[in-house]
Design a protein around this motif. Structure first.
Motif, PDB file in Angstrom:
ATOM      1  N   HIS A 152      32.501  47.498  74.358  1.00 51.74           N
ATOM      2  CA  HIS A 152      31.550  47.719  75.021  1.00 51.74           C
ATOM      3  C   HIS A 152      30.670  47.387  76.299  1.00 51.74           C
ATOM      4  N   LYS A 180      27.829  64.034  69.270  1.00 50.10           N
ATOM      5  CA  LYS A 180      26.870  63.455  68.401  1.00 50.10           C
ATOM      6  C   LYS A 180      27.323  62.057  67.161  1.00 50.10           C
ATOM      7  N   GLU A 205      27.963  59.626  69.957  1.00 54.36           N
ATOM      8  CA  GLU A 205      26.867  58.936  70.480  1.00 54.36           C
ATOM      9  C   GLU A 205      26.262  57.667  69.393  1.00 54.36           C
ATOM     10  N   LYS A 206      26.919  58.489  68.161  1.00 57.48           N
ATOM     11  CA  LYS A 206      25.955  57.370  67.065  1.00 57.48           C
ATOM     12  C   LYS A 206      26.808  55.979  66.583  1.00 57.48           C
ATOM     13  N   CYS A 240      35.231  58.602  65.889  1.00 63.17           N
ATOM     14  CA  CYS A 240      34.384  58.415  65.838  1.00 63.17           C
ATOM     15  C   CYS A 240      33.279  59.147  64.025  1.00 63.17           C
ATOM     16  N   ALA A 300      28.899  54.268  69.107  1.00 65.19           N
ATOM     17  CA  ALA A 300      28.962  53.946  70.234  1.00 65.19           C
ATOM     18  C   ALA A 300      27.066  53.271  70.303  1.00 65.19           C
ATOM     19  N   GLY A 301      26.043  53.753  69.126  1.00 72.49           N
ATOM     20  CA  GLY A 301      25.271  53.431  69.134  1.00 72.49           C
ATOM     21  C   GLY A 301      24.143  53.167  69.771  1.00 72.49           C
ATOM     22  N   ARG A 302      23.963  54.285  70.475  1.00 78.88           N
ATOM     23  CA  ARG A 302      23.161  55.492  71.359  1.00 78.88           C
ATOM     24  C   ARG A 302      22.454  56.941  70.671  1.00 78.88           C
ATOM     25  N   LEU A 303      22.751  56.024  69.232  1.00 76.27           N
ATOM     26  CA  LEU A 303      21.620  57.812  68.591  1.00 76.27           C
ATOM     27  C   LEU A 303      21.183  57.090  67.737  1.00 76.27           C
ATOM     28  N   GLN A 304      19.734  57.830  67.370  1.00 74.81           N
ATOM     29  CA  GLN A 304      19.526  57.166  66.395  1.00 74.81           C
ATOM     30  C   GLN A 304      20.122  57.392  65.275  1.00 74.81           C
TER      31      GLN A 304
END
Length: 332
Positions: free
Chosen positions: A98, A303, A306-307, A256, A309-313
């Motif tokens: 992070h 996706k 990104e999910k 991931c 990494a916490g950057r996608l809902q």
């Protein structure tokens, strides 16, 4: 009112001193072979102690280091997994990198999960030459040692460390068993629980095909070395063999996907098997499913990253479908 538990990022940004679950590193250069053994030592000690944080870009006294952490933030997580495997023989991938800030200075936070069924032990020594000015080697750790966190230091384990590790593992298994017992207790009145052993005429257990059909009776399963023949490296090779030209996956992609879709041995035994000893095993069905999802939706791998990494809902993802099989992804 109970105080809200700090997130990993908040802990890294606010901590004033090192502890059993938090370690400061003034700098780390991924291109320097001399710096990897020391990072691996602290990483493994954290994992064996139940997990923790390594914060790069902070001096031991808690002040910000002037050194840039850009190389750490851009580091491919697979390189860390490779280094852990190099010294322990285990492909450990339960960690995240992070970006955080202390004051106005960027720092890199490596969030490490807990080791699995057994502590990570070093299978080769962590020797290195600290600088070009000397030819004398230093040793971060020795072959056959098992490191744990002792306060703010990483050190060889003691009997007490091993006892704590075993007790922590027993508690995890206990919670799992209680959860399964609870499922039986809370099942509907009309539900029936049966123990069935399928054998041939000579009394030898028969081989039963694994199935995703939720209506199918399950009598047993094959040797996991046959049903789940792939370790992570072989799984990646099999997926890349099937993917179209120009598209490929690496260890971080697999991590991931597993984390995003909850691919565990308990929830999806048709995809993954967790042996008592050794690293995770995967089935052909898991490789085929990832290829199927990548073909169905070109953004599937992106996706997942990104999910994770916490950057996608979370709403961008479909939950596991009937029978424990993850449902195909849908557009946002």
């Amino acid at each position: 009112m109970a105080r809200r538990k700090l997130t990993s990022i908040e802990r890294a940004e606010r901590a004033k001193r090192e502890s059993r679950t938090l370690d400061f590193k003034e700098q780390f250069d991924p291109s320097s072979a001399a710096e990897w053994p020391e990072l691996v030592k602290d990483f493994v000690a954290m994992a064996n102690s139940g997990g923790g944080l390594i914060v790069v870009g902070v001096c031991n006294d808690g002040t910000a280091s002037p050194t840039s952490v850009a190389l750490v933030l851009s580091l491919d997580p697979a390189k860390i997994t490779d280094q852990i495997e190099r010294y322990t023989g285990v492909e450990f991938g339960d960690f995240e990198i992070h970006e955080a800030e202390r004051g106005r200075k960027k720092v890199a936070v490596i969030e490490i999960g807990a080791a699995g069924d057994a502590p990570l032990a070093f299978t080769k020594p962590g020797t290195y030459v600290p600088s070009r000015e000397t030819s004398k080697q230093k040793t971060a750790f020795s072959k056959g040692t098992v490191y744990f966190r002792h306060g703010a230091k990483s050190a060889p384990g003691t009997t007490a460390d091993l006892r704590v590790f075993i007790e922590r593992r027993i508690e995890i298994v206990r919670e799992l068993w209680l959860g399964r017992v609870r499922q039986v207790i809370e099942s509907p009145e009309q539900a029936r629980v049966a123990m069935i052993q399928a054998t041939d005429e000579g009394g030898v257990p028969t081989e039963i095909r694994l199935t995703d059909d939720p209506a199918a009776l399950v009598y047993g399963k094959l040797d996991p070395d046959l049903t789940h023949p792939f370790r992570q490296t072989e799984l990646i090779d099999e997926i890349n063999r099937q993917l179209p030209a120009g598209l490929s996956v690496n260890r971080h992609d697999v991590l991931c996907v597993r984390q995003t879709y909850g691919i565990t041995a308990d929830r999806h035994p048709q995809f993954t098997h967790e042996p008592r000893w050794g690293s995770q095993q995967y089935s052909q069905a898991f490789a085929d499913w990832i290829v199927e999802q990548a073909a169905r939706e070109p953004d599937f791998l992106w996706k997942s990253r990104e999910k994770y990494a916490g950057r996608l809902q979370s709403s961008s993802f479909s939950p596991p479908g009937p029978g424990g099989r993850p449902a195909p992804t849908t557009g946002s």
